[in-house]
Design an enzyme around this catalytic site. Structure first.
Site, short mmCIF file in Angstrom:
data_model
loop_
_atom_site.label_atom_id
_atom_site.label_comp_id
_atom_site.label_asym_id
_atom_site.label_seq_id
_atom_site.Cartn_x
_atom_site.Cartn_y
_atom_site.Cartn_z
N ILE A 117 -25.09 -6.00 25.54
CA ILE A 117 -23.71 -6.29 25.99
C ILE A 117 -23.36 -7.75 25.71
O ILE A 117 -22.27 -8.05 25.18
CB ILE A 117 -23.54 -5.96 27.50
CG1 ILE A 117 -23.87 -4.47 27.75
CG2 ILE A 117 -22.14 -6.32 27.99
CD1 ILE A 117 -23.04 -3.46 27.00
N GLY B 126 -24.62 -2.73 35.76
CA GLY B 126 -25.96 -2.62 36.33
C GLY B 126 -26.08 -3.31 37.68
O GLY B 126 -27.08 -3.16 38.39
N GLN C 181 -22.26 3.83 24.42
CA GLN C 181 -22.68 3.00 25.56
C GLN C 181 -22.75 1.52 25.24
O GLN C 181 -22.49 0.68 26.10
CB GLN C 181 -24.03 3.49 26.09
CG GLN C 181 -25.27 3.12 25.27
CD GLN C 181 -25.45 3.95 24.01
OE1 GLN C 181 -24.75 4.92 23.81
NE2 GLN C 181 -26.40 3.57 23.16
N SER D 77 -20.02 0.55 34.64
CA SER D 77 -20.96 0.95 33.58
C SER D 77 -20.26 1.72 32.46
O SER D 77 -19.09 2.10 32.58
CB SER D 77 -22.06 1.83 34.17
OG SER D 77 -21.53 3.12 34.39
N CYS D 78 -20.99 1.95 31.40
CA CYS D 78 -20.43 2.68 30.24
C CYS D 78 -19.98 4.08 30.64
O CYS D 78 -18.86 4.50 30.30
CB CYS D 78 -21.47 2.74 29.13
SG CYS D 78 -23.12 3.22 29.69
N HIS E 135 -23.61 8.69 24.70
CA HIS E 135 -23.63 9.68 25.78
C HIS E 135 -22.59 10.77 25.46
O HIS E 135 -21.60 10.50 24.77
CB HIS E 135 -23.18 9.08 27.11
CG HIS E 135 -23.93 7.88 27.59
ND1 HIS E 135 -25.27 7.88 27.88
CD2 HIS E 135 -23.49 6.63 27.88
CE1 HIS E 135 -25.63 6.68 28.32
NE2 HIS E 135 -24.57 5.90 28.32
P1 NAD Z 1 -30.36 -6.20 27.59
O1 NAD Z 1 -31.71 -5.96 28.15
O2 NAD Z 1 -30.03 -5.66 26.25
O3 NAD Z 1 -30.06 -7.76 27.56
C1 NAD Z 1 -30.31 -8.58 28.65
C2 NAD Z 1 -30.24 -10.04 28.24
O4 NAD Z 1 -30.41 -10.85 29.41
C3 NAD Z 1 -31.33 -10.49 27.26
O5 NAD Z 1 -30.75 -11.35 26.31
C4 NAD Z 1 -32.31 -11.29 28.12
O6 NAD Z 1 -32.92 -12.33 27.40
C5 NAD Z 1 -31.39 -11.86 29.16
N1 NAD Z 1 -32.06 -12.18 30.43
C6 NAD Z 1 -33.12 -11.56 31.01
N2 NAD Z 1 -33.41 -12.15 32.17
C7 NAD Z 1 -32.51 -13.16 32.33
C8 NAD Z 1 -32.29 -14.15 33.33
N3 NAD Z 1 -33.07 -14.22 34.41
N4 NAD Z 1 -31.26 -15.00 33.17
C9 NAD Z 1 -30.46 -14.96 32.09
N5 NAD Z 1 -30.62 -14.05 31.12
C10 NAD Z 1 -31.63 -13.17 31.23
O7 NAD Z 1 -29.35 -5.65 28.71
P2 NAD Z 1 -27.94 -4.95 28.45
O8 NAD Z 1 -28.17 -3.54 28.03
O9 NAD Z 1 -27.08 -5.83 27.63
O10 NAD Z 1 -27.37 -4.86 29.94
C11 NAD Z 1 -26.73 -5.97 30.56
C12 NAD Z 1 -25.85 -5.44 31.69
O11 NAD Z 1 -24.86 -4.58 31.11
C13 NAD Z 1 -26.58 -4.60 32.74
O12 NAD Z 1 -25.93 -4.78 33.98
C14 NAD Z 1 -26.34 -3.17 32.24
O13 NAD Z 1 -26.45 -2.21 33.27
C15 NAD Z 1 -24.91 -3.29 31.73
N6 NAD Z 1 -24.51 -2.28 30.72
C16 NAD Z 1 -25.39 -1.90 29.73
C17 NAD Z 1 -24.98 -0.94 28.82
C18 NAD Z 1 -25.90 -0.46 27.73
O14 NAD Z 1 -25.73 0.66 27.26
N7 NAD Z 1 -26.86 -1.22 27.29
C19 NAD Z 1 -23.71 -0.38 28.89
C20 NAD Z 1 -22.83 -0.83 29.88
C21 NAD Z 1 -23.26 -1.77 30.81
#
Ligand code: NAD
Length: 330
Positions: free
Chosen positions: A12, A98, A290, A127-128, A208
């Site tokens: 994201i 999340g 997503q 969320s997505c 999805h």
């Molecule tokens: P991801 O695991 O792909 O990326 C997370 C990022 O956060 C990474 O760059 C990591 O280095 C960084 N990170 C980890 N710990 C950290 C910390 N303590 N401080 C700062 N940065 C930190 O995660 P994502 O899939 O992008 O999800 C991020 C949010 O978006 C979550 O809340 C998730 O539920 C939500 N989301 C995800 C999706 C999806 O399909 N992936 C869709 C909609 C919403």
């Protein structure tokens, strides 16, 4: 120019960063991620000021001080911990799906409750799956009233870049008991909606799919429902007549359209799935990318929080910048 700080540079975060820099009224002033890896180096090469917290411990607070607003796209639950720093520095923040709903003052999708989010300090982009459902349920509820909705949420097991969740060879009941958390999340945006969801995780990474049945308060024709949905921003149709009968073809079309990262920002409805089961009950099959669907909502949430544009103006600008389609894919 609105100065945006991005926390987390994963699925994201990197998409929000690119979308922010496509707007005329905002720019990314910095990105913070956990560790130094290839994506950090590519981010730097692409002109973003990306730092790794493992190497620069005070990096997060430094960025918070520099930015007008933060988009926290760190893994679920970390945003809530980071909020202390946003509060201390009196900075507004956008959280992702999340996080628990209680992290923010409002759970948000642009077309449903932009007004409620206007001027708020803490907004959670849902969320997505929730975003995909709300984009369809909100206009149906507004125009016809929803008596009851039921959705089967068929979830991708992991994002394409993730290896830690796979390989798998299973269909996981997610969870076995009803409801899955998705219907409860929808209710954080459309308060009091009578909806139940059940979810299954399957071995795919692309998108999805939702199988959705909605009982309406008043009788409606297929044409009326189509007209309501076609007018909704970020809802498009895909026709099996044109060869769309799976998520693979949608992603391939996004690649062919030259979409950045083959992203589909729209909620897709399979056109021929729209069926009146009786005069007050409609059935639809939805496709949700997503990785991409919440990106436009993040941009609108920034403008809503800072009171920089009306709902119509923000949605229009965001849609134009991302090449969001009207009516049909292709
Ligand atoms: P991801 O695991 O792909 O990326 C997370 C990022 O956060 C990474 O760059 C990591 O280095 C960084 N990170 C980890 N710990 C950290 C910390 N303590 N401080 C700062 N940065 C930190 O995660 P994502 O899939 O992008 O999800 C991020 C949010 O978006 C979550 O809340 C998730 O539920 C939500 N989301 C995800 C999706 C999806 O399909 N992936 C869709 C909609 C919403």
């Amino acid at each position: 120019m609105i100065k945006v700080g991005i926390i987390g540079y994963g699925t994201i975060g990197k998409r929000v960063a690119d979308a922010v820099n496509l707007q005329g009224d905002m720019k990314v002033v910095g990105v913070v991620k956990k560790s130094k890896d290839y994506s950090l180096e590519i981010g730097l090469k692409r002109g973003l000021n990306v730092v790794a917290l493992n190497e620069q411990r005070g990096g997060l607070e430094e960025l918070v001080k520099k930015a007008d607003i933060i988009v926290d796209a760190s893994p679920g639950g970390i945003g809530e911990k980071n909020k202390e720093i946003y509060l201390k520095n009196k900075k507004k923040a956008i959280f992702e799906g999340g996080e628990k709903a209680s992290v923010a003052e409002v759970s948000f999708t642009a077309s449903c409750n932009y007004g409620e989010a206007y001027g708020k300090n803490y907004i959670r982009v849902v969320s997505c799956n929730t975003t995909g459902l709300v984009r369809v349920l909100h206009p149906l509820n507004r125009d016809f009233g929803i008596r009851e909705a039921f959705a089967v949420v068929i979830r991708r097991a992991a994002d394409p870049k993730e290896t830690k969740r796979g390989p798998i060879n299973s269909i996981v009941l997610d969870p076995v008991t009803l409801p899955s958390h998705h219907s409860e999340d929808v209710k954080t945006v459309i308060k009091g909606l009578n909806i139940t969801t059940v979810a299954f995780k399957i071995p795919t990474t692309l998108m999805h799919v939702h199988s959705l049945r909605v009982s309406l308060e008043r009788e409606a024709s297929k044409e009326e429902i189509t007209e309501t949905l076609i007018k909704e921003p970020r809802v498009i149709f895909a026709s099996s007549e044109k060869g769309f009968n799976s998520t693979s073809q949608l992603i391939e079309a996004a690649r062919d359209l030259g979409r950045l990262r083959n992203d589909i920002y729209e909620t897709v409805i399979w056109k021929e799935s729209l069926t009146m089961l009786n005069k007050k009950t409609v059935y639809l099959t939805l496709g949700i990318h997503q990785e991409a669907i919440v990106i436009p909502e993040n941009i609108d949430a920034i403008r809503a929080s800072l009171k920089k544009a009306s709902k119509q103006e923000s949605i229009k600008r965001t849609n134009e910048s991302l090449g969001i389609l009207k009516e049909e894919i292709t």
